[in-house]
Every structure is written in structure tokens, then in C-alpha cells.
Design a protein around this motif. Structure first.
Motif, PDB file in Angstrom:
ATOM      1  N   GLN A 133       0.809  -1.203   0.000  1.00  0.00           N
ATOM      2  CA  GLN A 133       0.000   0.000   0.000  1.00  0.00           C
ATOM      3  C   GLN A 133       0.848   1.262   0.000  1.00  0.00           C
ATOM      4  OE1 GLN A 133      -2.591  -0.476   3.385  1.00  0.00           O
ATOM      5  NE2 GLN A 133      -4.128  -1.500   2.120  1.00  0.00           N
ATOM      6  N   GLN A 152      10.963   1.366   3.547  1.00  0.00           N
ATOM      7  CA  GLN A 152       9.913   0.824   4.405  1.00  0.00           C
ATOM      8  C   GLN A 152       8.733   0.429   3.526  1.00  0.00           C
ATOM      9  OE1 GLN A 152      10.022   0.618   7.929  1.00  0.00           O
ATOM     10  NE2 GLN A 152       8.141  -0.538   7.755  1.00  0.00           N
ATOM     11  N   HIS A 154       4.839  -0.937   3.511  1.00  0.00           N
ATOM     12  CA  HIS A 154       3.622  -1.090   4.304  1.00  0.00           C
ATOM     13  C   HIS A 154       2.609  -1.864   3.483  1.00  0.00           C
ATOM     14  CE1 HIS A 154       4.991   1.790   7.323  1.00  0.00           C
ATOM     15  NE2 HIS A 154       5.434   2.520   6.318  1.00  0.00           N
ATOM     16  N   THR A 155       1.978  -2.843   4.108  1.00  0.00           N
ATOM     17  CA  THR A 155       0.952  -3.643   3.444  1.00  0.00           C
ATOM     18  C   THR A 155      -0.345  -3.545   4.232  1.00  0.00           C
ATOM     19  OG1 THR A 155       1.514  -5.628   4.679  1.00  0.00           O
ATOM     20  CG2 THR A 155       2.674  -5.283   2.590  1.00  0.00           C
ATOM     21  N   ALA A 158      -0.394  -5.595   8.959  1.00  0.00           N
ATOM     22  CA  ALA A 158       0.779  -5.026   9.633  1.00  0.00           C
ATOM     23  C   ALA A 158       1.871  -6.064   9.855  1.00  0.00           C
ATOM     24  CB  ALA A 158       0.367  -4.414  10.956  1.00  0.00           C
ATOM     25  N   ASP A 161       4.536  -5.948   7.122  1.00  0.00           N
ATOM     26  CA  ASP A 161       5.325  -4.750   6.875  1.00  0.00           C
ATOM     27  C   ASP A 161       6.794  -5.138   6.948  1.00  0.00           C
ATOM     28  OD1 ASP A 161       3.021  -3.331   6.685  1.00  0.00           O
ATOM     29  OD2 ASP A 161       3.348  -2.077   8.443  1.00  0.00           O
ATOM     30  N   ARG A 163      11.126  -3.808   6.215  1.00  0.00           N
ATOM     31  CA  ARG A 163      12.079  -2.705   6.120  1.00  0.00           C
ATOM     32  C   ARG A 163      13.396  -3.248   5.611  1.00  0.00           C
ATOM     33  NH1 ARG A 163      15.828  -0.470   9.821  1.00  0.00           N
ATOM     34  NH2 ARG A 163      16.140   1.740   9.473  1.00  0.00           N
TER      35      ARG A 163
END
Length: 190
Positions: A133, A152, A154-155, A158, A161, A163
Motif C-alpha cells: 500500500q 519501508q 507497508h501492506t 501489519a 510490513d 524494512r
């Protein structure tokens, strides 16, 4: 490494699909694409190793000096030997940081991004392109000083996610743009 099925004519070179050692797919005579099951991992740049080692020394060396001075003044010279503990921490942490740095890597596959890390507790995160996302690039003061940036991901969930620290800024921006593009095309197909 090649796999193939010949037609019995003896010339199997034109009648098979092949996969190169670097994991790239090669089209065979039938037009089918085969990919290697082993992903091609990309290691993190050496600047991250340098950054982490500098942080280790910046935290523990002053601690050793302060502990040595305070213990020497207030508890006596024999107690000042405890100031060697932070220095032992530097000697112990130096090779461990290198080992941890070597464990990090990422691999771009057709449908997802793989991120691996960890020595004692190995983790491998799979981030599907269609679930991304937000992809952002950040760089703190120390990272900027060493010419590094972090990516980073983000999906929707959570838990996935991810990094990737310590990338070169150009590589972080390339990954951000590529992953954003792939995320939009894969999400449109859902």
C-alpha cells in the motif's frame, strides 16, 4: 544449469527451456518461460556495516571512559577495572555486527519481494507486490552522513510490513519506484 526435453533428433539445444545460473528465465522453443526456484539475493552495502560499528563505538567507548573515571575517583583504582567491560563489549560486538550485516539481503521475484535477515533467529519475509500500500524511503542524520537510506514497505496486514535498512539512496529510490509500479499493476488485477 539447463533442463530440457528433446524431440529425439539429437539436437536438444534448440528444443529446451533453460535457466541461467543467475536465476534469469530463458524462453525455450515452445515459448514457455521457466524460472529458477532459487532467488537471486542482493546484499546490503558495506556502508551499513560501517555505520553500525561507529554507533557501537560511539556508545560504548564514552561509557568506558566515564565508568573508569567515576569508579576510579569514588570507589578506588581497583574498581576502575570495571571500565574494561564496555571495551569488551566493543570487542565482542564488532564481529557480531559483521555477521548480522551479512545475513541481510533481498530478492526481487516475479510476484513478490523477499527479505531475509537474522543469525540466531532467521527471518524471511515475503511481501506480495499486489499487497503493498505504501513504499517510503527515509534517511536519518547518521544514514545521510554515511550516504544510506532505508526502504519501508507497508501492506494491508501489519504483520507483513518490512524494512530494508542501509541501501544506497539511488537503489532505495529505484526499488521504491519499481515496487510502487508493480504494486499498482498487481493490485489492479485483483
Amino acid at each position: 544449469m539447463e533442463t530440457g526435453s528433446g524431440t529425439g533428433s539429437g539436437d536438444a539445444s534448440a528444443e529446451h527451456s533453460a535457466v541461467r545460473d543467475d536465476g534469469a528465465a530463458v524462453r525455450g522453443a515452445e515459448g514457455a518461460v521457466r524460472t529458477d526456484a532459487t532467488p537471486r539475493w542482493t546484499a546490503l552495502p558495506g556502508g551499513l556495516l560501517t555505520l553500525r560499528r561507529v554507533v557501537l563505538v560511539l556508545w560504548l567507548a564514552p561509557l568506558a571512559v566515564v565508568a573508569g573515571l567515576l569508579l576510579g575517583l569514588f570507589a578506588g583504582p581497583a574498581w576502575a577495572a570495571f571500565a574494561l567491560l564496555p571495551l569488551a563489549g566493543i570487542a565482542w560486538g564488532w564481529p557480531l555486527i559483521a555477521r548480522n550485516w551479512r545475513s541481510w539481503g533481498y530478492a526481487e521475484r516475479e510476484d513478490d519481494l523477499l527479505i531475509r535477515r537474522g543469525v540466531l533467529w532467521f527471518e524471511q519475509t515475503v511481501v506480495p507486490y499486489g499487497r503493498m500500500q505504501l513504499v517510503e524511503v527515509s534517511s536519518g542524520p547518521l544514514e545521510r552522513h554515511f550516504g544510506l537510506a532505508s526502504l519501508q514497505l507497508h501492506t494491508a496486514a501489519a504483520a507483513t510490513d518490512a524494512r530494508i535498512p542501509g541501501l544506497l539512496p539511488e537503489e532505495a529510490e529505484r526499488l521504491r519506484d519499481r515496487l510502487t509500479e508493480l504494486g499498482q499493476t498487481r493490485a489492479a488485477g485483483l
